[in-house]
Scaffold this active site. Structure first.
Site, mmCIF file in Angstrom:
data_model
loop_
_atom_site.group_PDB
_atom_site.id
_atom_site.type_symbol
_atom_site.label_atom_id
_atom_site.label_comp_id
_atom_site.label_asym_id
_atom_site.label_seq_id
_atom_site.Cartn_x
_atom_site.Cartn_y
_atom_site.Cartn_z
ATOM 1 N N ASP A 13 -23.750 -9.963 -0.957
ATOM 2 C CA ASP A 13 -23.974 -11.347 -0.527
ATOM 3 C C ASP A 13 -22.790 -11.786 0.331
ATOM 4 O OD1 ASP A 13 -22.469 -11.136 -2.992
ATOM 5 O OD2 ASP A 13 -22.457 -13.327 -3.091
ATOM 6 N N GLU A 60 -21.603 -12.516 -5.735
ATOM 7 C CA GLU A 60 -20.150 -12.568 -5.911
ATOM 8 C C GLU A 60 -19.564 -13.850 -5.335
ATOM 9 O OE1 GLU A 60 -15.890 -11.800 -5.317
ATOM 10 O OE2 GLU A 60 -17.358 -12.315 -3.790
HETATM 11 ZN ZN LIG Z 1 -15.772 -10.345 -1.276
#
Ligand SMILES: [Zn+2]
Length: 463
Positions: free
Chosen positions: A89, A152
């Protein structure tokens, strides 16, 4: 050093570059509007995970997709598991880019694109490192598993899901920070203050600055009344903040635009916070107003100043291993009946997170606001003399000729969620930090270099 690995990386480099471009061109930003079964963080993220796993499968690696929350590609069938923790992501691509952020174009030997360095480029590099080891036929006795997270940049829900379903690795690294090796990461606190209001206040009609909680905001707008455009301009001048504001008369009042410099929330001192900038001005403009919102803003402005270390909030702390506390005022929103401000704090490994939380809660009372904890992640600390750290150090020294120092940072990687893991690259010492920035890129020669380092390191860990 196994030269055969370097030779294979060189031979497949054109393919690696093309694969990196493919992955960057998929806009994998958290998208609540397209959440569905198999795509818990939206379609873009689901698509990029699929694309990576297809490439891995084509290489003959074992792959698994965990319902769109995470996936992995594994080399080797038995023995201890060594994990490589990457994520697919990305944060949104704000600002004026030299090429469109998802076009993945190469200009002057640099591959531009959101995610090129954080963390798609390194994820693809690690995938090709596994491919090189597989193709080399070198004997291995353990397993290397490239774990691909998908959330994340927001709440780490992907890796948490993964850790619930899969075995924990024996050790590992994350290619999501910098070289040489980061064995300590600051603790992280995301929280908000919210103020309930009876009605819209007459002086501050609207106030908004919204990016991501881990990004230094570069834009905040407000519409104010009960003052003239001239008053606002004079106040800006007296604060000495002229270059950070634009002022114009609007239908509803005076529209103020606060302009900052964006950056990563773990290094807020490198940016200029547009929200704090705006709060300074609003507090000065309405210092005498006695409304709940004005008092809230005044108090915040006084305790935040333009600081990034929390000194005036009374939460500053510091240690030898990881340095000082940082705070980023990340988001603000004022509407008819509520004002909300969100913050990102990174605290040193030796400091007590609970104590900081207590102080933040006490401040809420003085603000007349509610405190809400969004997430708290304890610091990471891996002892210097762990055997796998030694292997990474030796590999780094052999590949680069540089001293493999152990570092501490404020940025949160997956290492904080997974025991016995450290960050290892991809940014080399002295290189500019481009993660989360406009015009993020990875130089092609660095992409080649990191792939070779990762191939050698993974091989040394699983041989
Ligand atoms: Zn990163």
């Amino acid at each position: 050093m196994e030269n055969v690995l370097n030779e294979i990386v060189d031979k497949s480099f054109a393919e690696l570059v093309k694969a990196t471009q493919d992955i960057i061109s998929i806009k994998s930003v958290l998208d609540d509007s397209t959440i569905q079964k198999g795509a818990p963080f939206g379609l873009g993220i689901a698509q990029v995970l699929d694309a990576m796993l297809i490439k891995a499968k084509d290489m003959g690696l074992t792959t698994k997709n965990l319902e769109g929350y995470a996936g992995y590609a594994q080399l080797g069938k038995e023995g201890e598991q060594v994990a490589i923790l990457a994520h697919l992501d990305v944060v949104p691509a704000a600002g004026a880019w030299v090429v469109p952020p998802y076009s993945a174009q190469i200009v002057d030997g640099k591959l531009y694109g959101r995610g090129s360095v954080d963390d798609k480029g390194p994820a693809v590099a690690c995938l090709y490192a596994l491919k090189a080891i597989k193709e080399s036929g070198l004997p291995i006795s353990k397993r290397a598993r490239l774990i691909l997270g998908t959330d994340e940049e927001s709440f780490s829900r992907g890796i948490e899901y993964y850790l619930k379903k899969e075995e924990a690795p024996a050790c590992g690294f994350s290619p999501d920070a910098e070289f040489p090796i980061i064995h300590a990461e600051k603790g992280l606190i995301h929280f908000l203050y919210s103020l309930k209001m009876e009605k819209t206040e007459a002086n501050i009609i609207s106030l908004e600055g919204v990016t991501r909680i881990n990004v230094v905001p570069d834009l905040t707008t407000a519409i104010v009344a009960e003052v003239t455009e001239e008053d606002v301009v004079a106040q800006i001048r007296s604060l000495g903040l002229g270059k950070h504001f634009k002022v114009e008369t609007d239908l509803k009042g005076v529209k103020i635009t606060s302009m900052g410099i964006t950056g990563h929330a773990s290094l807020p001192e490198k940016g200029w916070n547009a929200i704090q900038n705006m709060l300074q001005l609003l507090a000065a403009l309405f210092s005498k107003a006695n409304t709940p919102l004005s008092k809230f803003i005044n108090y915040l402005a006084k305790h935040l100043k333009m600081e990034t270390n929390g000194a005036s909030l009374g939460i500053y702390c510091h240690d030898e291993i990881s340095g000082g506390l940082t705070i980023n005022t990340a988001m603000i929103n004022v509407d008819a009946n509520k004002a909300t401000v969100k913050f990102d704090i990174r605290y040193p490994v030796a400091c007590d997170g609970e104590e900081i939380l207590e102080k933040l809660k006490a401040l809420a009372e003085k603000l007349g606001a509610d405190f809400e904890l969004i997430q708290h992640k304890k610091p990471l600390y891996v002892e210097r003399d762990c055997p796998f750290i030694k292997v990474l150090q030796e590999t780094y020294k052999e590949c680069t000729g540089q001293e493999p120092k152990l570092l501490a940072i404020g940025g949160g990687t997956y290492c904080r969620s997974v025991q016995n893991t450290v960050s290892f690259g991809p940014v080399f010492p002295g290189q500019q930090e481009l993660a989360h920035q406009c015009n993020e890129y990875i130089a092609l020669e660095d992409l080649r270099k990191i792939t070779k380092i990762y191939a050698q390191a993974i091989y040394n860990l699983i041989r």
